[in-house]
Scaffold this motif. Sequence first.
Motif: not given
Length: 110
Positions: A5-33
Amino acid sequence: MLISPAFAQTAPAAAAEGGMMASLTGMLPLVLMFVVLYFIMIRPQMKRQKEHKAMIDALAKGDEVATAGGLLGKVAGLSEGTVQLEIANGVQVQVQRSAVTQVLPKGTVK
């Protein structure tokens, strides 16, 4: 195999951090345009509009002007939204101020 259970609870938090960074990186070309679009198209157009408004506000009787329709004439009278142009001796037309596109050098219109 069972997942602890401990491993299962920490996995989504780690994925959410990477997901937020990925979404900001994905928006960067749009902002630059948008930034490039602003400096290449929007800002120069606003500058031209400001210069045109200043030219129209500075019109005076006797100025020689060209209109958007191609008429050349001398300013014979001014009112709030219109300009009286003398296009020939004794021939005057009334045009909107916004139709004046250029103030010509003195002596251009005979």
